[in-house]
Design an enzyme around this catalytic site. Structure first.
Site, PDB file in Angstrom:
ATOM      1  N   ARG A  76      75.253  32.187 112.866  1.00 54.38           N
ATOM      2  CA  ARG A  76      74.604  30.791 112.967  1.00 54.38           C
ATOM      3  C   ARG A  76      74.689  30.184 111.523  1.00 54.38           C
ATOM      4  O   ARG A  76      74.497  30.618 110.379  1.00 54.38           O
ATOM      5  CB  ARG A  76      73.543  30.685 113.507  1.00 54.38           C
ATOM      6  CG  ARG A  76      73.102  31.165 114.878  1.00 54.38           C
ATOM      7  CD  ARG A  76      73.864  30.073 115.888  1.00 54.38           C
ATOM      8  NE  ARG A  76      73.560  30.306 117.414  1.00 54.38           N
ATOM      9  CZ  ARG A  76      74.690  30.789 117.963  1.00 54.38           C
ATOM     10  NH1 ARG A  76      75.623  31.050 117.503  1.00 54.38           N
ATOM     11  NH2 ARG A  76      74.345  31.074 119.112  1.00 54.38           N
ATOM     12  N   GLU A  93      76.740  20.735 113.488  1.00 55.80           N
ATOM     13  CA  GLU A  93      77.883  21.078 114.143  1.00 55.80           C
ATOM     14  C   GLU A  93      78.378  19.720 115.146  1.00 55.80           C
ATOM     15  O   GLU A  93      77.279  19.618 116.131  1.00 55.80           O
ATOM     16  CB  GLU A  93      78.038  22.250 114.791  1.00 55.80           C
ATOM     17  CG  GLU A  93      78.377  23.537 113.903  1.00 55.80           C
ATOM     18  CD  GLU A  93      78.313  24.787 114.500  1.00 55.80           C
ATOM     19  OE1 GLU A  93      78.450  25.085 115.876  1.00 55.80           O
ATOM     20  OE2 GLU A  93      78.485  25.757 113.961  1.00 55.80           O
ATOM     21  N   HIS A 101      83.677  26.966 115.073  1.00 59.49           N
ATOM     22  CA  HIS A 101      83.035  27.719 115.755  1.00 59.49           C
ATOM     23  C   HIS A 101      83.749  28.265 117.127  1.00 59.49           C
ATOM     24  O   HIS A 101      83.580  27.884 118.118  1.00 59.49           O
ATOM     25  CB  HIS A 101      81.731  26.783 116.189  1.00 59.49           C
ATOM     26  CG  HIS A 101      80.578  27.560 116.714  1.00 59.49           C
ATOM     27  ND1 HIS A 101      79.334  27.467 116.698  1.00 59.49           N
ATOM     28  CD2 HIS A 101      80.488  28.982 117.186  1.00 59.49           C
ATOM     29  CE1 HIS A 101      78.469  28.393 117.123  1.00 59.49           C
ATOM     30  NE2 HIS A 101      79.277  29.497 117.365  1.00 59.49           N
TER      31      HIS A 101
END
Length: 323
Positions: A239, A268, A287
């Site tokens: 994370r 993000e 991601h």
């Protein structure tokens, strides 16, 4: 009999979509590149019984206040730090997730990112595409050796174990730091448990795989980067909130560490103006740790099955268990 309303916050694989359509009246935010605006999510959830969500959505008290009929939340992810678990529990709303499904795919991506960063794969590709390759040079785009190097894995869960198995195939010396020791990993992969401080000092590659939580928030910052070797490579596929990004930028810019590979960021999608994106020794991804066709399809199906189970009065197969 009217089907319960299910809100789906992102386009998902067709198999999962068909399963949901059989069991509910769907609202789908069918935009691959854009997150659902919070105001639209708040509007659509008011009469919804089920929420099919993902890591990009913010499921907080304010949103749940608008959802008096919500019976289940199911996230297409292992992590659930974007969901207010205390508030969900207080309202009696079970939360489902997808543990174990994305282990090997994410371990693949983690090791691929490690290799790409160490051997400057993206830089090399850009170098050729930009027409800058004029001749062979002895020190042209030289990187760091992987085979036989020392890897330090922070977080020896399922994905950490998967990365350790891949590292063993490269004859790497495996160090790890975890909340609890893993004698099984120590025996099967000849891994060594050590303190975080020792791991940072000794590792050529530091791979962060800790879960996102209040305990791990900014767990890697200025002091931690200063402990690392000048030729070390930092990889984060956990994370973005686990890392102090300002400290990482300074460590890279000042050559306190050699490079970084990042699949996740604190905010993000990451801003194009983010300082880390200005550095040549940073390899970045959007991601995509679990982004294989097979794995994302399995994740979507399990997310749907978790949701449908609750709406059908059955036990959720993969319910989040919070200590």
């Amino acid at each position: 009999m009217k089907k319960p309303k299910i809100v789906v916050t992102k386009r998902i694989p067709e198999q999962a979509l068909e399963l949901l359509k059989e069991n509910g009246d769907l609202f789908i935010w069918d935009h691959e590149e854009e997150p659902i605006p919070q105001e639209i999510l708040m509007e659509e959830i008011r009469d919804a019984a089920g929420l099919f969500t993902n890591v990009g959505d913010r499921i907080d008290k304010e949103l749940l206040d608008e959802a008096p009929n919500l019976k289940v939340i199911s996230t297409m992810a292992v992590g659930f730090d974007n969901i207010d678990m205390k508030e969900s529990a207080r309202r009696g709303i079970p939360v489902g997730h997808t543990p174990g499904i994305l282990t090997e795919t994410t371990a693949d991506l983690t090791f691929a990112l490690l290799m790409a960063t160490a051997r400057r794969v993206v830089e090399g590709s850009d170098y050729v595409h930009q027409g800058r390759w004029k001749s062979w040079g002895p020190m042209l785009l030289t990187g760091q050796d992987i085979f036989g190097a020392t890897i330090g894995i922070i977080g020896m869960g399922r994905i950490g174990e998967g990365v350790a198995r891949r590292a063993a195939g490269f004859s790497m010396n495996i160090l790890y730091h975890n909340r609890r020791r893993r004698p099984d990993i120590e025996e099967s992969l000849n891994a060594s448990y050590c303190s975080l401080k020792e791991l940072l000092k000794k590792s050529d590659f530091v791979v962060l795989l800790a879960p996102g939580s209040s305990e791990t928030h900014s767990m890697i910052g200025k002091e931690e980067f200063q402990l690392m070797k000048p030729n070390s490579v930092f990889i984060n596929t956990s994370r973005g909130t686990n890392v102090n990004e300002t400290a990482l930028y300074e460590a890279l810019k000042n050559k306190e560490i050699w490079g970084a590979g990042l699949d996740v960021f604190e905010a993000e999608p990451v801003s194009q103006e983010h300082p880390l994106l200005t550095l040549p020794n940073v390899t970045v991804l959007p991601h995509i740790g679990s982004a294989s066709v097979a794995t994302r399809t399995k994740m979507a199906l399990i997310t749907a099955e978790n949701l449908i189970a609750v709406l059908s009065g059955k036990e959720m197969p993969f319910k989040v268990k919070v200590n």
